[in-house]
Design an enzyme around this catalytic site. Sequence first.
Site, PDB file in Angstrom:
ATOM      1  N   TYR A  70      -4.035  -3.726  -9.477  1.00  0.00           N
ATOM      2  CA  TYR A  70      -4.252  -3.708  -7.867  1.00  0.00           C
ATOM      3  C   TYR A  70      -3.384  -4.120  -7.634  1.00  0.00           C
ATOM      4  CZ  TYR A  70      -5.028  -3.695  -2.912  1.00  0.00           C
ATOM      5  OH  TYR A  70      -5.275  -2.809  -2.147  1.00  0.00           O
TER       6      TYR A  70
ATOM      7  N   VAL B 147       1.397  -3.422   4.074  1.00  0.00           N
ATOM      8  CA  VAL B 147       1.390  -4.194   4.636  1.00  0.00           C
ATOM      9  C   VAL B 147       2.900  -5.814   4.169  1.00  0.00           C
ATOM     10  CG1 VAL B 147      -0.874  -4.710   5.459  1.00  0.00           C
ATOM     11  CG2 VAL B 147       0.208  -6.124   2.883  1.00  0.00           C
TER      12      VAL B 147
ATOM     13  N   SER C 109       1.072  -1.712   0.226  1.00  0.00           N
ATOM     14  CA  SER C 109      -0.180   0.063  -0.161  1.00  0.00           C
ATOM     15  C   SER C 109       0.715   1.528   0.596  1.00  0.00           C
ATOM     16  CB  SER C 109      -1.153  -0.096   1.497  1.00  0.00           C
ATOM     17  OG  SER C 109      -1.942  -1.026   0.822  1.00  0.00           O
TER      18      SER C 109
ATOM     19  N   TYR D 206      -3.451   3.834   8.223  1.00  0.00           N
ATOM     20  CA  TYR D 206      -5.170   3.515   8.532  1.00  0.00           C
ATOM     21  C   TYR D 206      -6.306   3.693  10.024  1.00  0.00           C
ATOM     22  CZ  TYR D 206      -3.759   1.431   4.197  1.00  0.00           C
ATOM     23  OH  TYR D 206      -2.333   1.322   3.248  1.00  0.00           O
TER      24      TYR D 206
ATOM     25  N   LYS E 202       0.413   3.267  -3.109  1.00  0.00           N
ATOM     26  CA  LYS E 202      -0.862   4.166  -2.775  1.00  0.00           C
ATOM     27  C   LYS E 202      -0.871   5.279  -3.051  1.00  0.00           C
ATOM     28  CE  LYS E 202      -3.771   0.265  -1.922  1.00  0.00           C
ATOM     29  NZ  LYS E 202      -4.284   0.096  -0.410  1.00  0.00           N
TER      30      LYS E 202
HETATM   31  O1  DON Z   1      -5.154  -5.522  -0.833  1.00  0.00           O
HETATM   32  C1  DON Z   1      -3.892  -5.619   0.594  1.00  0.00           C
HETATM   33  O2  DON Z   1      -4.427  -6.297   1.664  1.00  0.00           O
HETATM   34  C2  DON Z   1      -2.877  -6.084  -0.021  1.00  0.00           C
HETATM   35  N1  DON Z   1      -2.305  -5.290  -1.740  1.00  0.00           N
HETATM   36  C3  DON Z   1      -2.359  -4.220   0.381  1.00  0.00           C
HETATM   37  C4  DON Z   1      -2.660  -3.963   2.077  1.00  0.00           C
HETATM   38  C5  DON Z   1      -1.979  -2.934   2.394  1.00  0.00           C
HETATM   39  O3  DON Z   1      -1.067  -2.712   2.282  1.00  0.00           O
HETATM   40  C6  DON Z   1      -2.716  -1.662   3.332  1.00  0.00           C
HETATM   41  N2  DON Z   1      -1.761  -1.921   4.296  1.00  0.00           N
HETATM   42  N3  DON Z   1      -1.631  -1.321   4.950  1.00  0.00           N
END
Ligand code: DON
Length: 303
Positions: A188, A257, A63, A239, A66
Amino acid sequence: MDLQALLDDLAAEAAPFAAQGKVADYIPALAAVDPARFGIALATVDGQLFGSGDWRAPFSIQSVSKAFSLALVLAGDGETLWKRVGREPSGNPFNSLVQLEYEKGIPRNPFINAGALILIDRLLSQTGDSLGTLRAFLRAESGNPAVDLDPEVAASEAAHGHRNAALAHFMASCGNLENPVERVLDHYVRQCALTMSCADLAKAGLFLANHGLRADGSRLLTRSEAKRINAIMLTCGTYDAAGDFAYRVGLPGKSGVGGGILAVLPERGVLCAWSPALDLHGNSVAGVEALDRFTTRTGWSVF
Ligand code: DON
C-alpha cells in the site's frame, strides 16, 4: 474549441486558489513540495495530448492509484469483490476508523483507505505482487517506462502509518484480509508513493473514457465494468467531498493527497490536474477549481 488555449488559461488562473490550500504534512515527505505548483493535462481518446503549467512534472500520485487498482481487481475478480467492500459514499474522512467497526470490517467503498487495502490484498492474492502488477500497467498505459515509486515518500508514510495499520489489523480481526497485514501495508505505501506526471496519469486513465479498452486496443474491462468504476469515482472518488465535486465538476474523479486529481470525460478523454495545496477533505484546491472551470467553459460534464 482551442483546448490548448483553455488549459493555458486555467494554469494562468490557478495561483490564488493554490494559495488557499495547505500541503499534506501527515506524511512528512509530502510537506516539502512547493504548494504553488500547478499542472493540467488532457489526453483524448483519439490520441491527442494537451498540457499546461507543470504538466510534465512527476508528483506523488497517492490515492489516485486506487482507481487503477480497482480496475485491475475487477478485471480479475469481477463482482466477487463486492462481498468484501461496499460501494456507497462514506461521508467520512478517507482514513476514518469509526465506520469500519460499526460495519464489521467491510469498508464502505474501495477508495477510502480501508477499501484500498482490500484492493491490494486481492491483487496480492491474484498476482503475488500488487505493486509490480500496478506499476507495469501504469508504465504500459502511460507509455512511460520510468514510472516508479519514490522510496523516501514510501518510507515516510510507513513510519507514520499507524492509522492504516489500525484499519488493516481491524479488518484482519474480522477475517477480511487474505494476506499478512504487514505485507498489505508494505504494498500500500509503495503504491501510494508512485510518482507520475499529469501527462502520464491522463494517458494511463484513457481506458476509463474508452469503455474499458486499453491503449493497445485490448480489453481490460467490459463496458459495464468501466461504467461501474466511473460511477464509483463520481460517488466516492473525492471522499466526503464527493457531493461537492459532482456539483462543481460533474465528472467521475479520483483525488490523492499529493494534490493530483484524475477526471474522466466519457468517450472524449481524461483530464489530470495537479496542485499540492489541499482543502480540509484532502482534495487539491486549485485542481478542483481548474476542473470546475474546464467543464463550465466546455460544457463537457456527464450532466
Ligand atoms: O494512506 C494515506 O493516507 C495516503 N497514502 C493516501 C491518502 C490519499 O491520497 C487519500 N486522499 N485523498
